[in-house]
Scaffold this motif. Sequence first.
Motif, PDB file in Angstrom:
ATOM      1  N   ARG A 169      -0.664   6.032  34.110  1.00  0.00           N
ATOM      2  CA  ARG A 169      -0.405   7.345  34.465  1.00  0.00           C
ATOM      3  C   ARG A 169      -0.740   8.220  36.112  1.00  0.00           C
ATOM      4  N   GLU A 191     -10.335   9.978  30.427  1.00  0.00           N
ATOM      5  CA  GLU A 191     -10.157   9.889  28.736  1.00  0.00           C
ATOM      6  C   GLU A 191      -8.536  10.034  28.615  1.00  0.00           C
ATOM      7  N   PRO A 192      -7.657   9.630  28.771  1.00  0.00           N
ATOM      8  CA  PRO A 192      -6.771   9.616  28.266  1.00  0.00           C
ATOM      9  C   PRO A 192      -5.938  11.117  27.081  1.00  0.00           C
ATOM     10  N   TYR A 247      -5.626  -0.271  26.354  1.00  0.00           N
ATOM     11  CA  TYR A 247      -5.323  -0.291  24.670  1.00  0.00           C
ATOM     12  C   TYR A 247      -5.651  -1.735  24.550  1.00  0.00           C
ATOM     13  N   PHE A 256      -7.762   3.271  22.675  1.00  0.00           N
ATOM     14  CA  PHE A 256      -8.491   3.396  23.955  1.00  0.00           C
ATOM     15  C   PHE A 256      -9.462   2.531  23.909  1.00  0.00           C
ATOM     16  N   SER A 282      -2.689  11.735  19.771  1.00  0.00           N
ATOM     17  CA  SER A 282      -4.446  12.115  20.296  1.00  0.00           C
ATOM     18  C   SER A 282      -5.110  11.830  19.623  1.00  0.00           C
ATOM     19  N   GLU A 291      -5.191   3.538  35.494  1.00  0.00           N
ATOM     20  CA  GLU A 291      -4.468   3.081  34.180  1.00  0.00           C
ATOM     21  C   GLU A 291      -5.206   2.574  33.240  1.00  0.00           C
ATOM     22  N   TYR A 292      -4.336   3.572  32.364  1.00  0.00           N
ATOM     23  CA  TYR A 292      -5.424   3.592  30.202  1.00  0.00           C
ATOM     24  C   TYR A 292      -5.338   2.147  29.810  1.00  0.00           C
ATOM     25  N   TYR A 317     -10.385  13.165  33.079  1.00  0.00           N
ATOM     26  CA  TYR A 317      -9.306  12.213  33.740  1.00  0.00           C
ATOM     27  C   TYR A 317      -9.295  10.611  32.990  1.00  0.00           C
ATOM     28  N   TYR A 342     -10.781   2.924  31.092  1.00  0.00           N
ATOM     29  CA  TYR A 342      -9.605   3.021  32.137  1.00  0.00           C
ATOM     30  C   TYR A 342      -9.924   2.476  34.012  1.00  0.00           C
TER      31      TYR A 342
END
Length: 200
Positions: free
Chosen positions: A138, A74-75, A197, A39, A93, A194-195, A72, A42
Amino acid sequence: MKYPFYAAMIGLSLISCGNNDSTIDDPKPIDKEMYQFEFKSYAVKGTTLYTGSFGSKSNPDESYLNKYWSTYQEPAWKKISLDLTNKTIKLISETSSTDFTYSFTIVNDSVLIKENNTNKPTYIGDFNKNTSSFTLKRTYRYVKRVPRTDGEGLLITKSAHFGTTQYENIFGNIFTNPSEMVKSGDQVLWTNIEYYYKKF
């Protein structure tokens, strides 16, 4: 007199073809089959709020989200492992036991997972092979329906899902449409995040 010349030329071409057949072509580079993503950042891609009476619509800024989802930014998953050989994606995680592994298919750049409780594939995000990046999609939803009568209780649902929410995804359940939001405390809120990576 010409026939021996043509015969010699045909013979040479056959020998040449035979030599080509016996050589091994240079192997093509094999595509990388496993991607590990971490990650990086965002972005909030839109927030919509309907409030009673009769569902007035607004688009609050990002700071409004802290009232409902304090984490929110942080995923839930810090890393993602995408295995193209076995067609599995693992969400990692690193801080809890909420790691998940799903089978997936890719349509264009869209990654669709198979969840146990649904027959229809779920859109989870986009894989960009050229930039070795992954965008996890998400969506967060909050619905509040205040009692209409003394016998009714307060109804609140608060949830997070893969993919995105649009008007037709959220209306039709508790409220069929905004006109049913007749009480001042009624509320429908959603946001799409949107996250991003990158491979590591």
